[in-house]
Design a protein around this motif. Sequence first.
Motif, PDB file in Angstrom:
ATOM      1  N   ARG A  61      -4.490  -6.065  12.175  1.00  0.00           N
ATOM      2  CA  ARG A  61      -3.670  -7.352  12.175  1.00  0.00           C
ATOM      3  C   ARG A  61      -3.349  -8.707  12.749  1.00  0.00           C
ATOM      4  O   ARG A  61      -3.312  -9.751  12.313  1.00  0.00           O
ATOM      5  CB  ARG A  61      -2.584  -7.122  11.102  1.00  0.00           C
ATOM      6  CG  ARG A  61      -1.437  -6.043  11.806  1.00  0.00           C
ATOM      7  CD  ARG A  61      -0.747  -6.491  11.057  1.00  0.00           C
ATOM      8  NE  ARG A  61       0.778  -5.548  11.740  1.00  0.00           N
ATOM      9  CZ  ARG A  61       1.923  -5.264  10.656  1.00  0.00           C
ATOM     10  NH1 ARG A  61       1.799  -5.568   9.442  1.00  0.00           N
ATOM     11  NH2 ARG A  61       2.797  -4.833  11.818  1.00  0.00           N
ATOM     12  N   TYR A  62      -3.720  -8.331  14.290  1.00  0.00           N
ATOM     13  CA  TYR A  62      -3.034  -9.542  15.587  1.00  0.00           C
ATOM     14  C   TYR A  62      -4.151  -9.754  15.987  1.00  0.00           C
ATOM     15  O   TYR A  62      -5.188  -9.087  16.175  1.00  0.00           O
ATOM     16  CB  TYR A  62      -2.265  -8.045  16.278  1.00  0.00           C
ATOM     17  CG  TYR A  62      -1.078  -8.365  15.719  1.00  0.00           C
ATOM     18  CD1 TYR A  62       0.183  -8.903  15.983  1.00  0.00           C
ATOM     19  CD2 TYR A  62      -0.398  -6.558  15.212  1.00  0.00           C
ATOM     20  CE1 TYR A  62       1.097  -8.457  15.621  1.00  0.00           C
ATOM     21  CE2 TYR A  62       0.451  -6.304  14.722  1.00  0.00           C
ATOM     22  CZ  TYR A  62       1.701  -7.307  14.641  1.00  0.00           C
ATOM     23  OH  TYR A  62       3.061  -6.953  14.914  1.00  0.00           O
ATOM     24  N   PRO A  71      -1.058 -11.126   2.496  1.00  0.00           N
ATOM     25  CA  PRO A  71      -0.414 -10.461   2.071  1.00  0.00           C
ATOM     26  C   PRO A  71       0.272  -9.157   2.354  1.00  0.00           C
ATOM     27  O   PRO A  71      -0.803  -8.735   1.811  1.00  0.00           O
ATOM     28  CB  PRO A  71       0.242 -10.509   0.279  1.00  0.00           C
ATOM     29  CG  PRO A  71      -1.734 -10.887   0.044  1.00  0.00           C
ATOM     30  CD  PRO A  71      -2.061 -11.387   1.186  1.00  0.00           C
ATOM     31  N   HIS A  72       1.075  -8.088   2.364  1.00  0.00           N
ATOM     32  CA  HIS A  72       1.274  -6.520   2.091  1.00  0.00           C
ATOM     33  C   HIS A  72       1.894  -6.518   0.105  1.00  0.00           C
ATOM     34  O   HIS A  72       2.520  -7.141   0.882  1.00  0.00           O
ATOM     35  CB  HIS A  72       2.068  -6.435   2.974  1.00  0.00           C
ATOM     36  CG  HIS A  72       1.335  -7.095   4.517  1.00  0.00           C
ATOM     37  ND1 HIS A  72       0.438  -6.277   4.990  1.00  0.00           N
ATOM     38  CD2 HIS A  72       1.319  -7.715   5.305  1.00  0.00           C
ATOM     39  CE1 HIS A  72      -0.253  -6.573   6.308  1.00  0.00           C
ATOM     40  NE2 HIS A  72       0.368  -8.103   6.132  1.00  0.00           N
ATOM     41  N   TYR A  73       1.510  -5.166   0.174  1.00  0.00           N
ATOM     42  CA  TYR A  73       2.064  -4.479  -0.908  1.00  0.00           C
ATOM     43  C   TYR A  73       2.985  -3.068  -0.740  1.00  0.00           C
ATOM     44  O   TYR A  73       2.095  -2.672   0.475  1.00  0.00           O
ATOM     45  CB  TYR A  73       1.591  -4.283  -2.196  1.00  0.00           C
ATOM     46  CG  TYR A  73       1.257  -5.888  -2.698  1.00  0.00           C
ATOM     47  CD1 TYR A  73       1.707  -7.125  -3.162  1.00  0.00           C
ATOM     48  CD2 TYR A  73      -0.199  -6.330  -2.070  1.00  0.00           C
ATOM     49  CE1 TYR A  73       1.263  -8.585  -3.237  1.00  0.00           C
ATOM     50  CE2 TYR A  73      -0.658  -8.316  -2.324  1.00  0.00           C
ATOM     51  CZ  TYR A  73       0.398  -8.604  -2.859  1.00  0.00           C
ATOM     52  OH  TYR A  73      -0.399 -10.270  -3.345  1.00  0.00           O
ATOM     53  N   SER A  74       4.431  -2.941  -1.811  1.00  0.00           N
ATOM     54  CA  SER A  74       4.280  -1.296  -1.223  1.00  0.00           C
ATOM     55  C   SER A  74       4.939  -1.245  -2.395  1.00  0.00           C
ATOM     56  O   SER A  74       5.638  -1.731  -3.505  1.00  0.00           O
ATOM     57  CB  SER A  74       4.929  -1.607   0.220  1.00  0.00           C
ATOM     58  OG  SER A  74       6.286  -2.068  -0.285  1.00  0.00           O
ATOM     59  N   ILE A  75       4.789   0.184  -3.092  1.00  0.00           N
ATOM     60  CA  ILE A  75       5.434   0.713  -3.914  1.00  0.00           C
ATOM     61  C   ILE A  75       7.566   1.154  -4.007  1.00  0.00           C
ATOM     62  O   ILE A  75       7.458   2.001  -3.012  1.00  0.00           O
ATOM     63  CB  ILE A  75       5.083   2.159  -4.222  1.00  0.00           C
ATOM     64  CG1 ILE A  75       3.506   1.476  -4.741  1.00  0.00           C
ATOM     65  CG2 ILE A  75       5.216   2.812  -5.690  1.00  0.00           C
ATOM     66  CD1 ILE A  75       2.421   3.543  -4.585  1.00  0.00           C
ATOM     67  N   LEU A  76       8.289   0.657  -4.962  1.00  0.00           N
ATOM     68  CA  LEU A  76       9.151   0.380  -4.483  1.00  0.00           C
ATOM     69  C   LEU A  76       9.469   2.057  -5.248  1.00  0.00           C
ATOM     70  O   LEU A  76       8.958   2.874  -5.796  1.00  0.00           O
ATOM     71  CB  LEU A  76      10.048  -0.528  -5.290  1.00  0.00           C
ATOM     72  CG  LEU A  76       9.720  -1.518  -5.287  1.00  0.00           C
ATOM     73  CD1 LEU A  76      10.281  -2.721  -5.758  1.00  0.00           C
ATOM     74  CD2 LEU A  76      10.510  -1.932  -3.117  1.00  0.00           C
ATOM     75  N   GLY A  77      10.868   2.638  -4.902  1.00  0.00           N
ATOM     76  CA  GLY A  77      11.203   3.767  -5.281  1.00  0.00           C
ATOM     77  C   GLY A  77      11.818   3.435  -6.903  1.00  0.00           C
ATOM     78  O   GLY A  77      11.692   2.249  -7.579  1.00  0.00           O
ATOM     79  N   ARG A  78      11.767   4.759  -7.352  1.00  0.00           N
ATOM     80  CA  ARG A  78      12.362   4.514  -8.569  1.00  0.00           C
ATOM     81  C   ARG A  78      13.926   4.438  -8.622  1.00  0.00           C
ATOM     82  O   ARG A  78      14.803   4.675  -8.098  1.00  0.00           O
ATOM     83  CB  ARG A  78      12.995   6.469  -9.266  1.00  0.00           C
ATOM     84  CG  ARG A  78      13.240   5.991 -10.773  1.00  0.00           C
ATOM     85  CD  ARG A  78      12.880   7.437 -11.538  1.00  0.00           C
ATOM     86  NE  ARG A  78      11.394   7.974 -11.214  1.00  0.00           N
ATOM     87  CZ  ARG A  78      10.858   7.658 -12.201  1.00  0.00           C
ATOM     88  NH1 ARG A  78      10.655   7.269 -13.031  1.00  0.00           N
ATOM     89  NH2 ARG A  78       9.611   8.823 -12.042  1.00  0.00           N
TER      90      ARG A  78
END
Length: 242
Positions: A61-62, A71-78
Amino acid sequence: IAAKLRGPGSGRYKLPSTCGFKGHDFTQHMKPAYSFGKRLGNSFISSNKCSPGPVYYIEPRYTRHGKDGTPHYSILGRPLNPNTFKTPGPGKYQNEKVHPQGEIHAPKYSMGSRTRYRQCDSYPSPNNYGLPSLLGSKVINKVSSASYSMTGRSLTGSFDEDLAKTPGSARYSIVDPNIYRKRAPCYSMLARRYMPGDKTTKPGPGAHHPEMVVINRPRAPQYSTGIRHSEYITPFVNESTD
């Protein structure tokens, strides 16, 4: 005497070693010491631990223009409390109960709640006021008149007095005549006494032996065994006068 003094022998003294370089005797000449190096395997040479070298990892990415803007996506916690996001659905709304806007409303009446108590409403009623009394000894700012009070009824001589509770003549103790008259002689009964006697043990008739008494009759001669004398005692020699 010298054998009693026990000291350490020659084996108790430990001389420093003259071999190697650890603990070598400092009074002796020490030879040069050599050691064997560690063998390096192929895996150690091919790994990054051998030398850094030109092997650098750059993230994709550099670029030369800087960090890319993808854009970057991630899975949030419950979430901890799922009820915080419990929003009503479309079926929860009742549009038929809502009055159309712009139309005239029919008058509606309801029973109001009790008004809140205000501090300014706490005024006493006329019957709460009372004037001080002008009778008695507790008259404010005026000379009080004479005050009289009635004492309580005495229990003695009252109508509820129980005459059966009064002490009779038998309840009073009689004074001893010896106090105010001449004292009479007094006698007392002593304890039981036993007759004095000799309580020593007395021999009975069977304890006497009259047949052994020889003081009043002749007695046969009696012999006894002499004493053994020692052989080392010098006999007594009586010098004769003849």
